[in-house]
Design an enzyme around this catalytic site. Sequence first.
Site, PDB file in Angstrom:
ATOM      1  N   GLU A 170     -11.787 -26.833 -10.811  1.00 23.00           N
ATOM      2  CA  GLU A 170     -10.593 -26.852 -11.639  1.00 23.00           C
ATOM      3  C   GLU A 170     -10.199 -28.247 -12.111  1.00 23.00           C
ATOM      4  OE1 GLU A 170      -8.639 -24.317 -12.809  1.00 23.00           O
ATOM      5  OE2 GLU A 170     -10.160 -22.931 -12.056  1.00 23.00           O
ATOM      6  N   SER A 436      10.735  27.048   9.400  1.00 27.21           N
ATOM      7  CA  SER A 436      11.222  27.482  10.710  1.00 27.21           C
ATOM      8  C   SER A 436      11.371  26.349  11.716  1.00 27.21           C
ATOM      9  CB  SER A 436      10.280  28.551  11.285  1.00 27.21           C
ATOM     10  OG  SER A 436      10.303  29.703  10.472  1.00 27.21           O
TER      11      SER A 436
END
Length: 896
Positions: A170, A436
């Site tokens: 870079e 249930s």
Amino acid sequence: MDFRISPDDRVGAQAKRGSKPAPQAKSGGRDRVEPSMGQSVGVFVDDERSGGAATPPPSNKKAPKRGTAKAPRGKAPKKRRSRTGGFLMSIAYWGFIFAIWGGLAVIGVIVYYGMQLPSSNTWAVPDRAPNIRILAADGQLISNRGQTGGEATTLRELPAYVPAAFISIEDRRFYEHFGVDVIGLASVALESVKAGGVTRGASTITQQLAKNLFLTPDQTLGRKVQEAILAVWLEQNYSKDEILELYLNRVFFGHGATGIDAAAQTYFGKSARNLTLGEAAMLAGSLQAPSRLNPKGDPAATAARQKLVLQAMANEGYITKEEAAAAQIDPSQTVRTKVAGSESYVADWVESLMQSYIGDVDTDVIVSTTLDWRLQKDAEVIVREMVASEGPKRHFSQGALVAMDVDGTVRAMVGGVDYQASQYNRAVTAKRQPGSTFKPFVYLAAMEKGYTPDTLAEDAKFDYNGWSPRNASGKYAGTVTLRQGLAYSLNTVTARLAIDVTPQVVIDTATRMGISSPLTPVPSIALGTQEVNLLELTSAYAPFANGGMGVIPNVITSIKTVDGKVLYEASKAGPGQVIAPHVLAEMNDMLETAVEVGTGKGANLNGWTFGGKTGTSQEAKDALFVGYTSHMVTGVWLGNDNSTKTTLSGGNVPVAIWSQFMTKAHEGLEVRPIPNGTYQPDPSQGAPQPVMDPNTGQPMIDPNTGQPMVQYVDPATGQPVQPGAQLQQQIDPATGLPYAQIDPATGLPVQAQAQIDPATGLPVQQQQIDPATGMPVQQIDPNTGMPIQQVIPSAGQPVQDGTQPQYYDANGQVIQGYQVDPNAAQQPTQYVDPNTGQTYDVRTDANGQQILVPPGSVGQQPQPQVYDPNAQQPTQQQSPGSQRTLMDLIFGDQQN
């Protein structure tokens, strides 16, 4: 270079005062006339080159004015050289002018865009978004949460080749420039001119950092100028190492990862401190195009970019060529990256809780959780494999699981089968009908009103204000106990109870137990039609397992800053006792029956006592099972995200998942009973009996509730008493039996009058008579567990045949192999298997359940039978949790 021109050097300048005129040369008595600038001269020959002066043509022109430049004699060649030098001087001059104006223009642009920035005395590096590091109970990293996805790291914590990789690819002159690389800019400009277009960027690491910290990513002239200004400012206020450290912690790597540690965790499942050379090069190379060149992107492009980074590192001397070659990956192989598992659902949940625990998170924190890493992975594997194997057959695609200790400490949570594909948490966020599994709260409200598991209720169709609940099987058993009603999930019985205790009381009871979702007080709430999430449903079962104490589900044990400051620490506080001990015992009795012989009988757990309840919503869109032991409570949900119909029931796949997981969770633990886990009817309490209509002989129905009317009677006297009242029990010292009744006039016990056998003259042992059926209540020898003696109802005399006791039906007729249930005398005495034609006697076992026994087995320990679905014949029962009962014959294999 400073160019200056004096007045005397200018064309047309006057001679100095006092100077003498130049002498005039004579030639043949005639003055020489020199040509002036701009004057046309015919033929001009330099006298030095021709050897004599040429005779000019006569001229009428006046002599040049004083001060006019004259061409010196014989200097024509020098005049030509003067013209070339003047041209170069012009170029230099105008170049200088243009440079000045260009510089002024650049300064103007810089000033213009610089003025759009805030005042420089307000510039400051913004704080990095805080990271939330989430750990399992054993310290295992679960995940990093926050805007970055990773911790801030210092340069000294990283291997030297990590920052070297970024510098090499870079910004090679990072340690040499002042924030803007002029040499780099010139190099890129030349490359771009040769290539006919921009070849690469020229932003330095400092410029990239400035952009990330302060600016938008817009590619405009103004943004680039401001980037350069801010880069210079950074260089003036921070050291190179500080700038590089800021850069590595702020740069974006794709997939939501900001910073080198976040990238390492996201792609390789490790800290940036442990990156290899090849991994560091791969991450550095990804910055050119984070969405494509990351390790989860294009493998070939990623490998090529990594190779380029490694070569650059070797060229710069950070590594050798051999090390660069060894670190390269094979483009044909997929890069192994971390796969986010089900623990990420827990991390998401933890992150959502942070605001309520400590407010805004403004610094990096470490969150320790209760999660058991081993159990978490077991749960993940079991749910995923069961969905994969059973889902296509039963038309479902998702599953969830929550497991917690009985004090509410969450140990495992699965929010779905694949976190990578869907981050929707079906254990916490999703709300579904519990079916249930909600019924225990209805029965709990009924027990608290005074009913018991042995209270009789009517399982039959009824209509209540236009609402007509039906059993899922379409079958009805008539008079049943509440224990059977819950175990077999009889909708009509549960609905009658909800109407009797009122829906609002049901809601209050469920809320007290731990249900936090808003509920509406309508009768249908009894059948689990209102939505809750699996987490709250599971925690609401915890009081059944821990002695009746309410719990708040908890996953966070502590929150600390990275330097050890405690921000939060869990406490043992909770709602306290939410179920009375005697009611808890009744509930555990019923919920244990539900997994022994009811809809949850498919569950098994290696000798542990456990209770639970299955649930199936309308059209089987949801299937659930919640079960518990004295050690752990676990809830399982299966279904589809779009709520489409399945062929599931709570008693099949959910029970199977629960059994597998709970078996692993209980490995190596000492078996412990459930606190208050056994219901023993108190002989001092009234026994529930239906109120019989003397005209029809059938139970009377309360017209207000549609529920069978129940009265409580003293077992000794058969007299009605108040529900739950303590009954006076006095023992006759002569017989050791309770007195038959109380004299209403004196309030004293009446001496029991023994019956005399006319054949022997001896007293007949006192028998209690069930007022509902008129049948004697059988007495059991506590030493043997067998009946003491049977009495012929019609004669009131014992049978003395020297063999085995005989049993009688409601008419007093002797039958073989059937023990009459005094509370249900109308039940059949025999059963014929329609598949095999085999006849079985119906008998009541020690738990009060009616079972099948071979004919002629009276007086012997019965061998329960179940049906082998393959052989279509009864086979000997192997597990008490799945024995075939009379209720099974009525409802088949219903498992809702």
